[in-house]
Motif scaffolding. Structure first.
Motif, PDB file in Angstrom:
ATOM      1  N   THR A 215      75.568  49.441 -15.168  1.00  0.00           N
ATOM      2  CA  THR A 215      74.804  47.989 -15.196  1.00  0.00           C
ATOM      3  C   THR A 215      74.258  47.623 -13.787  1.00  0.00           C
ATOM      4  O   THR A 215      74.318  48.331 -12.771  1.00  0.00           O
ATOM      5  CB  THR A 215      75.744  47.121 -15.245  1.00  0.00           C
ATOM      6  N   GLY A 216      73.204  46.699 -13.697  1.00  0.00           N
ATOM      7  CA  GLY A 216      71.947  47.109 -12.586  1.00  0.00           C
ATOM      8  C   GLY A 216      71.281  47.676 -12.914  1.00  0.00           C
ATOM      9  O   GLY A 216      70.626  48.218 -11.497  1.00  0.00           O
ATOM     10  N   GLY A 217      70.526  48.819 -13.853  1.00  0.00           N
ATOM     11  CA  GLY A 217      70.256  49.810 -13.082  1.00  0.00           C
ATOM     12  C   GLY A 217      68.502  49.626 -13.418  1.00  0.00           C
ATOM     13  O   GLY A 217      68.082  50.068 -13.609  1.00  0.00           O
ATOM     14  N   GLY A 218      68.223  48.080 -13.650  1.00  0.00           N
ATOM     15  CA  GLY A 218      66.424  48.255 -13.167  1.00  0.00           C
ATOM     16  C   GLY A 218      66.398  48.472 -11.675  1.00  0.00           C
ATOM     17  O   GLY A 218      64.605  47.949 -12.042  1.00  0.00           O
TER      18      GLY A 218
ATOM     19  N   GLY B  15      71.244  45.274 -18.062  1.00  0.00           N
ATOM     20  CA  GLY B  15      70.372  44.566 -16.792  1.00  0.00           C
ATOM     21  C   GLY B  15      70.093  42.879 -17.375  1.00  0.00           C
ATOM     22  O   GLY B  15      69.794  43.520 -18.688  1.00  0.00           O
ATOM     23  N   ARG B  16      69.750  42.428 -17.212  1.00  0.00           N
ATOM     24  CA  ARG B  16      68.851  41.348 -17.912  1.00  0.00           C
ATOM     25  C   ARG B  16      67.240  41.114 -17.472  1.00  0.00           C
ATOM     26  O   ARG B  16      66.332  40.455 -18.574  1.00  0.00           O
ATOM     27  CB  ARG B  16      69.017  39.989 -16.918  1.00  0.00           C
ATOM     28  N   ASP B  17      66.747  42.738 -17.185  1.00  0.00           N
ATOM     29  CA  ASP B  17      65.012  42.255 -17.132  1.00  0.00           C
ATOM     30  C   ASP B  17      64.525  43.473 -18.214  1.00  0.00           C
ATOM     31  O   ASP B  17      64.814  44.540 -17.134  1.00  0.00           O
ATOM     32  CB  ASP B  17      64.588  42.359 -15.684  1.00  0.00           C
TER      33      ASP B  17
ATOM     34  N   ILE C 203      69.120  48.653 -22.597  1.00  0.00           N
ATOM     35  CA  ILE C 203      70.275  48.127 -23.001  1.00  0.00           C
ATOM     36  C   ILE C 203      69.853  46.960 -21.756  1.00  0.00           C
ATOM     37  O   ILE C 203      70.687  46.224 -21.600  1.00  0.00           O
ATOM     38  CB  ILE C 203      71.793  47.920 -23.339  1.00  0.00           C
ATOM     39  N   PRO C 204      68.974  45.962 -22.710  1.00  0.00           N
ATOM     40  CA  PRO C 204      69.160  44.194 -21.882  1.00  0.00           C
ATOM     41  C   PRO C 204      70.552  43.505 -22.081  1.00  0.00           C
ATOM     42  O   PRO C 204      70.273  43.589 -23.398  1.00  0.00           O
ATOM     43  CB  PRO C 204      67.544  43.568 -22.405  1.00  0.00           C
ATOM     44  N   ALA C 205      70.809  43.068 -21.564  1.00  0.00           N
ATOM     45  CA  ALA C 205      71.588  42.306 -21.926  1.00  0.00           C
ATOM     46  C   ALA C 205      72.347  41.549 -20.216  1.00  0.00           C
ATOM     47  O   ALA C 205      72.045  42.298 -18.606  1.00  0.00           O
ATOM     48  CB  ALA C 205      73.212  43.335 -22.192  1.00  0.00           C
ATOM     49  N   ASP C 206      73.511  40.472 -20.323  1.00  0.00           N
ATOM     50  CA  ASP C 206      73.639  39.674 -19.701  1.00  0.00           C
ATOM     51  C   ASP C 206      75.389  39.688 -18.937  1.00  0.00           C
ATOM     52  O   ASP C 206      76.276  39.991 -19.868  1.00  0.00           O
ATOM     53  CB  ASP C 206      73.697  38.851 -19.748  1.00  0.00           C
ATOM     54  N   MET C 207      76.049  41.082 -18.398  1.00  0.00           N
ATOM     55  CA  MET C 207      77.042  41.907 -18.873  1.00  0.00           C
ATOM     56  C   MET C 207      77.852  40.302 -17.732  1.00  0.00           C
ATOM     57  O   MET C 207      79.591  40.615 -17.787  1.00  0.00           O
ATOM     58  CB  MET C 207      76.914  42.827 -17.520  1.00  0.00           C
TER      59      MET C 207
END
Length: 253
Positions: free
Chosen positions: A10-13, A35-37, A54-58
């Motif tokens: 997560t937070g891979g951006g 991540g969200r971006d 995979i864009p997503a809000d964890m």
């Protein structure tokens, strides 16, 4: 099912999440970044082979479950979960913080990793997997004006220990890494504002912030076979920040 180990980061951006995704990919993992971006995730995916975005809000329970299910449907396994997303949150003295300041930071920094791990437990158990939560030295060492950040990171360290205890019998290891200052889009503005970019700093023994790749090395070790007897630990990677003496100055400077 793929024979390749699969890691969800997560937070891979950006920052530690991006560096970890690249590191694990180069070590042979199939890496899924979240991540969200979406644009930043796509940038990360171009840096090494074997990275899928995979864009997503964890921070959403529904989204966390969807992502884990998508990883299983596509690759058939999940060997490692790295919770690297987070925000500094509001930078204010305690008396100026309102309830939303606290709750918004808790939602991302604490509930996000909790939801990601909770959704991933069955898949991690089947693979005999490992989890690393990216915490912060602020879980152990307070700094002014960032109480929501420090408190959520303390909570995440506690959650790491409880999860490690409960999941050990199911073959899942859970650890944390506690970085000090790290060069990243989240922390760089603080260095710029203070005029410290490129300068030696006095907050740790090594005189500099870490590079994200240095923290990724610790994470790679913790999810790998070399750390097979380590669980429930918080590995400090702060350049000696906890034991560094502050420069001599007047207390009211």
């Amino acid at each position: 099912m793929t024979a390749t180990r699969v890691a969800l980061v997560t937070g891979g951006g950006s920052g530690v999440g991006r560096a970890t995704a690249v590191k694990l990919s180069r070590e042979g993992y199939q890496v899924v970044i979240v991540g969200r971006d979406g644009a930043k995730l796509d940038e990360t995916a171009t840096l090494a082979e074997g990275i899928v975005a995979i864009p997503a809000d964890m921070g959403s329970e529904t989204e966390a479950s969807r992502v884990v299910q998508e990883v299983e449907d596509r690759f058939g396994r999940l060997d490692a979960l790295v919770n690297a997303h987070g925000v500094i949150g509001p930078v204010k003295p305690l008396e100026e913080l309102d309830e939303n300041d606290w709750l918004s930071t808790i939602q991302i920094n604490l509930m996000g990793p909790i939801r990601a791990l909770s959704a991933a437990i069955p898949a991690l158990e089947r693979a005999g997997g490992a989890v690393v939560n990216v915490v912060s030295i602020n879980a152990l060492q307070a700094e002014p004006w960032v109480a929501p950040y420090g408190v959520t990171k303390s909570g995440l360290l506690g959650f790491t220990q409880y999860a490690a205890m409960e999941l050990a019998g199911r073959g899942v290891r859970v650890n944390a890494v506690l970085p000090g200052w790290v060069r990243s889009p989240m922390s760089d503005p603080f260095f710029d504002e203070l005029g410290l970019a490129g300068k030696k700093i006095s907050t740790n023994l090594l005189g500099r912030p870490a590079e994200p790749e240095e923290i990724a090395e610790v994470i790679s070790f913790l999810v790998g076979p070399g750390a097979s007897f380590i669980s429930g630990e918080g590995i400090v990677a702060d350049g000696g920040q906890r034991i560094a003496l502050a420069p001599l100055r007047a207390a009211d400077d």
